[in-house]
Design a protein around this motif. Structure first.
Motif, PDB file in Angstrom:
ATOM      1  N   PRO A 422       0.821  -1.225   0.000  1.00 14.31           N
ATOM      2  CA  PRO A 422       0.000   0.000   0.000  1.00 14.31           C
ATOM      3  C   PRO A 422       0.856   1.277   0.000  1.00 14.31           C
ATOM      4  CG  PRO A 422      -0.901  -1.594   1.541  1.00 14.31           C
ATOM      5  CD  PRO A 422       0.415  -2.132   1.088  1.00 14.31           C
ATOM      6  N   GLN A 423       1.970   1.275   0.731  1.00 13.71           N
ATOM      7  CA  GLN A 423       2.825   2.461   0.754  1.00 13.71           C
ATOM      8  C   GLN A 423       3.419   2.728  -0.628  1.00 13.71           C
ATOM      9  OE1 GLN A 423       5.734   2.811   3.873  1.00 13.71           O
ATOM     10  NE2 GLN A 423       4.479   1.706   5.362  1.00 13.71           N
ATOM     11  N   ALA A 424       3.832   1.657  -1.316  1.00 15.30           N
ATOM     12  CA  ALA A 424       4.379   1.825  -2.665  1.00 15.30           C
ATOM     13  C   ALA A 424       3.312   2.348  -3.620  1.00 15.30           C
ATOM     14  CB  ALA A 424       4.945   0.498  -3.167  1.00 15.30           C
ATOM     15  N   GLN A 425       2.099   1.848  -3.499  1.00  9.67           N
ATOM     16  CA  GLN A 425       1.014   2.280  -4.372  1.00  9.67           C
ATOM     17  C   GLN A 425       0.672   3.749  -4.145  1.00  9.67           C
ATOM     18  OE1 GLN A 425      -1.993  -0.612  -3.373  1.00  9.67           O
ATOM     19  NE2 GLN A 425      -1.377  -1.996  -5.055  1.00  9.67           N
ATOM     20  N   MET A 426       0.754   4.211  -2.896  1.00  8.10           N
ATOM     21  CA  MET A 426       0.480   5.612  -2.593  1.00  8.10           C
ATOM     22  C   MET A 426       1.482   6.541  -3.302  1.00  8.10           C
ATOM     23  SD  MET A 426      -0.455   5.443   1.473  1.00  8.10           S
ATOM     24  CE  MET A 426      -0.498   7.217   1.581  1.00  8.10           C
ATOM     25  N   LYS A 427       2.694   6.067  -3.568  1.00  5.12           N
ATOM     26  CA  LYS A 427       3.712   6.883  -4.258  1.00  5.12           C
ATOM     27  C   LYS A 427       3.821   6.519  -5.742  1.00  5.12           C
ATOM     28  CE  LYS A 427       7.484   8.050  -2.209  1.00  5.12           C
ATOM     29  NZ  LYS A 427       8.808   8.073  -1.566  1.00  5.12           N
ATOM     30  N   ASN A 428       2.899   5.686  -6.218  1.00  4.99           N
ATOM     31  CA  ASN A 428       2.894   5.256  -7.624  1.00  4.99           C
ATOM     32  C   ASN A 428       4.209   4.569  -8.017  1.00  4.99           C
ATOM     33  OD1 ASN A 428       0.273   6.272  -8.197  1.00  4.99           O
ATOM     34  ND2 ASN A 428       1.141   8.353  -8.405  1.00  4.99           N
ATOM     35  N   LEU A 429       4.686   3.714  -7.145  1.00 12.18           N
ATOM     36  CA  LEU A 429       5.907   2.956  -7.393  1.00 12.18           C
ATOM     37  C   LEU A 429       5.551   1.503  -7.691  1.00 12.18           C
ATOM     38  CD1 LEU A 429       8.145   4.246  -4.439  1.00 12.18           C
ATOM     39  CD2 LEU A 429       8.144   5.058  -6.814  1.00 12.18           C
ATOM     40  N   SER A 430       6.303   0.870  -8.563  1.00 11.84           N
ATOM     41  CA  SER A 430       6.126  -0.561  -8.782  1.00 11.84           C
ATOM     42  C   SER A 430       6.694  -1.316  -7.579  1.00 11.84           C
ATOM     43  CB  SER A 430       6.831  -0.997 -10.063  1.00 11.84           C
ATOM     44  OG  SER A 430       8.229  -0.832  -9.937  1.00 11.84           O
ATOM     45  N   PHE A 431       6.111  -2.451  -7.271  1.00  6.74           N
ATOM     46  CA  PHE A 431       6.552  -3.239  -6.110  1.00  6.74           C
ATOM     47  C   PHE A 431       6.534  -4.708  -6.492  1.00  6.74           C
ATOM     48  CE2 PHE A 431       6.065  -5.375  -2.013  1.00  6.74           C
ATOM     49  CZ  PHE A 431       7.039  -4.733  -1.268  1.00  6.74           C
ATOM     50  N   ARG A 432       7.702  -5.354  -6.489  1.00 10.24           N
ATOM     51  CA  ARG A 432       7.812  -6.744  -6.918  1.00 10.24           C
ATOM     52  C   ARG A 432       8.411  -7.580  -5.801  1.00 10.24           C
ATOM     53  NH1 ARG A 432      11.223  -7.043 -12.191  1.00 10.24           N
ATOM     54  NH2 ARG A 432      10.319  -9.141 -12.232  1.00 10.24           N
TER      55      ARG A 432
END
Length: 587
Positions: A422-432
């Motif tokens: 969720p934190q990555a999505q809030m900053k529009n970052l990809s997360f793998r």
């Protein structure tokens, strides 16, 4: 009262003068000087006796005639020498000086004392008595060189006195400073100049090192410098023997400069019977050999130097410790200032939101719940800061106790993804999240809560310092047996957290894992945090039998942190054809 010459006495002496003069050659060697000769005012030799005459090919029977006829043994600066001769005969005052003489193609520097032979009253002095000794010689390679000689008791006494003065001078000099470089250089310069050495070097010695390095050097201009050279102790028997016995070691090197031998004296400097350095002295074997008393004097000088080196080294260590203590104090003060800011910020926020609710400033229940949610979020943030501080305090005090049990890696990754996606999505970052391709579960030996804390710290940092791009968390197996807590494991699991964030410059990366140290204080204000996350993660991973490493090519080039934990059991790997089934997720 006036005294006049007695003519009768003059007649008596004149009758016997010829017989006395004829016996002079036999009396010269009894004077005890190395070189003795007499000359008239024109510089012609009347008598001549030198211990090295035969070695130079001078016939003792016809030596005076040969010298006068061929003029082969003459002062290099003959004009100045004759002027001095005339002055001595005129003033009747002896003089001492050093003068270069030439013989065929050889040069000899002589230390001379010229005394006028006192004439009878009323007559002019016409003859001088010259006594001297050889200082140094420049020899033709094809000719025989000046041989070593056994020193007389007087020479030994003089040498002993000179060497004792040299030791005293060196001791005084090295006591005036605690700078090791100055101590080393002053010592080699004093020894080299006073003893006319070919070379003198000093090498500090550490018992843990098989090599020594030349730190200070005195040398003759024609010799190549050895400064900074690493010397293998095992390849130098004299060095090894001096370090083992703490006694001076003499050795001879044949074929030196294609003429004769070179002598080397190696002395170990020591403090409290522990060697801490080596001094090596080289000279051409053309003057004399060292006596036992002189070797003892060399050992005494080495002991004095060893004590000075020990004191200077201790001073340097204390100075470094003081600087480190001051730096640690400064870092702690800076850390406390940052932590106080980090603690006050959520506290002020909590107080503000709660005050709004208590004063009825919320317009409706929905806004009131929003204020409560913000206060709760700030309280969690404050709790995390306090937990970090408590954790580092426990680690530093050695009271961090961990229990170890098998941990499923996929379960751990799932929890980390649930917290951090969720934190990555809030900053529009990809997360793998990527797991190794195996047909069964990967299980590590660790403490689940602390391992989760480490991963959350590393992933949170990656997201916090990344503005665009993304974060990738992956794992791979290192199938190499490892031991931890008296137990052998089949390998290690290496977890990698990579981001495309701001990165860290190469010259600042060493500060990342220093306690209370932050790469850039301005970043702390911009991004928040206490700067303890990486330090705590490193300490926890090491306590769980692993290692932490940080990689970054520079600012703006992202960064990668890896850590390892013991593999509890070796899983069955999936073949490359089935590798597409590797579990991964990407937003």
């Amino acid at each position: 009262m006036t005294i006049t010459a007695n003519s009768q006495l003059s007649n008596v002496f004149s009758q016997n003068l010829e017989s006395i003069t004829s016996k002079t050659d036999g009396l010269l060697p009894t004077l005890g000087a190395e070189l003795v000769y007499t000359q008239d005012g024109a510089g012609r030799y009347l008598t001549f006796c030198w211990q090295y005459s035969e070695l130079l090919g001078l016939s003792t029977e016809k030596i005076v005639d040969d010298l006068n006829q061929t003029q082969t043994f003459v002062p290099v600066d003959k004009v100045t020498y004759l002027e001095r001769l005339h002055r001595i005969l005129t003033n009747l005052v002896p003089e001492r000086f050093q003068c270069w003489f030439s013989y065929q193609k050889e040069l000899f520097e002589l230390d001379l004392v010229i005394s006028p032979i006192m004439p009878s009253l009323g007559t002019t002095a016409t003859t001088v008595l010259v006594m001297g000794r050889l200082v140094q010689a420049t020899l033709n390679k094809k000719q025989a060189r000046v041989a070593s000689k056994t020193p007389t008791q007087i020479e030994l006494a003089l040498r002993s006195q000179q060497h004792q003065k040299l030791v005293n001078r060196i001791t005084r000099n090295i006591r005036r400073t605690l700078d090791l470089d100055i101590i080393w250089q002053q010592t080699v310069d004093s020894l080299g100049k006073a003893l006319r050495l070919e070379r003198c070097i000093i090498c500090p010695y550490q018992p843990s090192s098989p090599k020594v390095q030349v730190k200070a050097e005195y040398r003759q201009p024609e010799l190549k410098s050895m400064l900074g050279l690493d010397i293998d102790i095992a390849s130098e028997p004299a060095f090894a023997q001096a370090l083992a016995t703490l006694e001076p070691v003499m050795m001879e090197v044949p074929g030196y400069k294609e003429s004769g031998r070179q002598k080397t004296l190696v002395v170990a400097t020591c403090y409290q019977d522990q060697a801490n350095g080596l001094v090596a002295l080289n000279w051409q074997d053309e003057c004399y050999t060292l006596t036992e008393s002189e070797l003892e004097l060399a050992k005494e000088a080495a002991d004095q130097l060893g004590t000075a080196i020990a004191h200077a080294t201790l001073y340097e260590e204390l100075e470094i410790a003081r600087q480190k203590a001051e730096e640690a104090s400064r870092l702690k003060s800076e850390f406390l200032a940052n932590v106080s800011h980090e603690i006050r910020t959520p506290l002020n926020g909590m107080i503000g939101f709660l005050k709004l609710i208590l004063e009825g400033m919320a317009d409706d229940p929905e806004e009131q719940n929003q204020f409560l949610a913000e206060a709760h979020h700030l309280s969690i943030h404050l709790l995390n800061i306090i937990n970090d501080i408590l954790d580092i305090a426990k680690i530093e005090a050695g009271k961090m106790e961990l229990t170890y049990a098998p941990v499923k890696l996929d379960e751990l990754f799932s929890h980390v993804e649930g917290f951090m996606r969720p934190q990555a999505q809030m900053k529009n970052l990809s997360f793998r999240m990527q797991m190794p391709a195996t047909s069964d579960e990967i299980i590590v030996q660790s403490n689940y809560q602390r391992l989760l804390q480490v991963m959350l710290n590393l992933v949170n940092n990656a997201i916090k310092f990344t503005h665009e791009g993304g974060v990738t968390v992956s794992a791979d197996l290192v199938l190499k047996k490892a031991n931890f807590q008296d137990q052998q494991f089949p390998g290690m699991v290496r977890v990698r957290v990579a981001d495309t964030g701001i990165g860290v410059s190469l010259d600042k990366q060493d500060k990342l894992f220093q306690l209370f140290s932050q790469v850039d204080g301005s970043r702390t204000r911009q991004y928040g945090g206490t700067g303890l996350g990486l330090v705590i993660s490193q300490k926890l991973v090491e306590a769980m039998g692993g290692e932490v490493h940080f990689y970054s090519l520079g600012e703006g080039l992202g960064s990668t942190v890896t850590f390892t934990v013991p593999l509890y059991q070796q899983p069955v790997m999936v073949s490359s054809n089935d590798s597409d089934s590797t579990s991964s997720a990407e937003c």
